[in-house]
Each structure stands twice: as structure tokens, then as C-alpha cells.
Design a protein around this motif. Structure first.
Motif, PDB file in Angstrom:
ATOM      1  N   MET A 144      48.474  -2.689  12.583  1.00  0.00           N
ATOM      2  CA  MET A 144      48.135  -1.945  11.653  1.00  0.00           C
ATOM      3  C   MET A 144      47.929  -2.319  10.203  1.00  0.00           C
ATOM      4  N   ASN A 145      46.692  -1.873   9.784  1.00  0.00           N
ATOM      5  CA  ASN A 145      46.066  -2.390   8.542  1.00  0.00           C
ATOM      6  C   ASN A 145      45.946  -1.340   7.837  1.00  0.00           C
ATOM      7  N   ASN A 146      45.804  -1.565   6.402  1.00  0.00           N
ATOM      8  CA  ASN A 146      45.397  -0.141   5.355  1.00  0.00           C
ATOM      9  C   ASN A 146      46.416   0.797   5.695  1.00  0.00           C
ATOM     10  N   LEU A 147      47.568   0.550   5.618  1.00  0.00           N
ATOM     11  CA  LEU A 147      48.512   1.524   6.274  1.00  0.00           C
ATOM     12  C   LEU A 147      48.598   2.654   5.137  1.00  0.00           C
ATOM     13  N   LYS A 148      49.019   4.081   5.385  1.00  0.00           N
ATOM     14  CA  LYS A 148      48.949   5.066   4.510  1.00  0.00           C
ATOM     15  C   LYS A 148      50.360   5.710   4.603  1.00  0.00           C
ATOM     16  N   PRO A 149      50.863   6.279   3.571  1.00  0.00           N
ATOM     17  CA  PRO A 149      52.128   6.998   3.528  1.00  0.00           C
ATOM     18  C   PRO A 149      52.132   8.180   4.879  1.00  0.00           C
ATOM     19  N   THR A 152      57.585   2.746   7.942  1.00  0.00           N
ATOM     20  CA  THR A 152      57.782   3.585   6.597  1.00  0.00           C
ATOM     21  C   THR A 152      56.753   3.116   5.650  1.00  0.00           C
ATOM     22  N   VAL A 153      55.855   3.914   5.062  1.00  0.00           N
ATOM     23  CA  VAL A 153      54.729   3.318   4.215  1.00  0.00           C
ATOM     24  C   VAL A 153      55.188   4.023   2.786  1.00  0.00           C
ATOM     25  N   SER A 154      55.381   3.262   1.755  1.00  0.00           N
ATOM     26  CA  SER A 154      55.598   3.900   0.617  1.00  0.00           C
ATOM     27  C   SER A 154      54.342   4.083  -0.239  1.00  0.00           C
ATOM     28  N   SER A 155      54.272   5.210  -1.077  1.00  0.00           N
ATOM     29  CA  SER A 155      52.986   5.178  -1.917  1.00  0.00           C
ATOM     30  C   SER A 155      53.048   4.601  -3.324  1.00  0.00           C
TER      31      SER A 155
END
Length: 123
Positions: free
Chosen positions: A83-88, A120-123
Motif C-alpha cells: 500500500m503506497n500513497n496511503l490516505k486517511p 491507521t493513516v494520520s493526516s
């Protein structure tokens, strides 16, 4: 019976990368399908990606195309989700699933599931 064990989740900042792994054991023979689903709080489990074990044909949900890559290692009986360029909005519990008779994007069509791993992807 098929057993699936996932690993690789965690906390990452937006734009970062993670690689999930799912090791399969048990009655894993024939041209089966390994898939990744995810479930965010309060939402239904949704299809992310799938791979046909023989031949390696892949399928992706539209929102992850170009960012996520599903692959497999035949010798290790393991499927990966890079998983690349992950988004919130990618934040969810990710599950791998096994299906022996035909590809499907519907969670209800799968009997065998891993335990899930939190991303978990933080902004």
C-alpha cells in the motif's frame, strides 16, 4: 479447513507506505483466490483487491488502483498487499480471505478469513 494469518499493519502518516502479509495453510490447493477486504468503523466490509493463485490475475477496487498492489509468493503460500500513497480514508481493519471456487468481491461469498490487522493513516 484453511487458516490465514495476517501481519504488517500499523500507524503511518498520509503519503506513507505499508505492506500487509497473509500466510495461508491447510487445504490450499487448486486455482483459488486470495483477497483483501477492509472494514472501517461503522461501515460494511469492502473489497480491496484479489489475486488468482495460478496465473496471478489481479483485481482492484477503484479507489486503490495505482496505489495498492496485490502479489503472492507461491513457495511461501503467502499473499501481500503493498500500500503506497496511503490516505486517511484508507484507515480500517484489513482482512485477507480465501475462496476456492471463483472470484468474488462480496464478503459474504468468503468462508475463510484472517484475524484482521489495523491500518491507521494520520493526516
Amino acid at each position: 479447513q484453511v487458516q490465514l494469518v495476517e501481519s504488517g499493519g500499523g500507524l503511518v502518516q498520509a503519503g506513507g507506505s505499508l505492506r500487509l502479509s497473509c500466510a495461508a495453510s491447510g487445504r490450499t490447493f487448486g486455482n483459488y483466490y486470495m483477497s483483501w477486504f477492509r472494514q472501517a468503523p461503522g461501515k460494511e466490509r469492502e473489497f480491496v483487491a484479489a489475486i488468482v493463485w495460478i496465473g496471478g490475475t489481479t483485481y482492484y477496487e477503484d479507489s486503490v488502483k495505482g496505489r495498492f498492489t496485490i502479489s503472492r509468493d507461491n513457495a511461501k503460500n503467502t499473499v501481500y498487499l503493498q500500500m503506497n500513497n496511503l490516505k486517511p480514508e484508507d484507515t480500517a481493519v484489513y482482512y485477507c480471505a480465501f475462496r476456492s471456487n471463483g472470484a468474488s468481491r462480496r464478503a459474504n461469498d468468503y468462508v475463510y478469513w484472517g484475524q484482521g490487522t489495523q491500518v491507521t493513516v494520520s493526516s
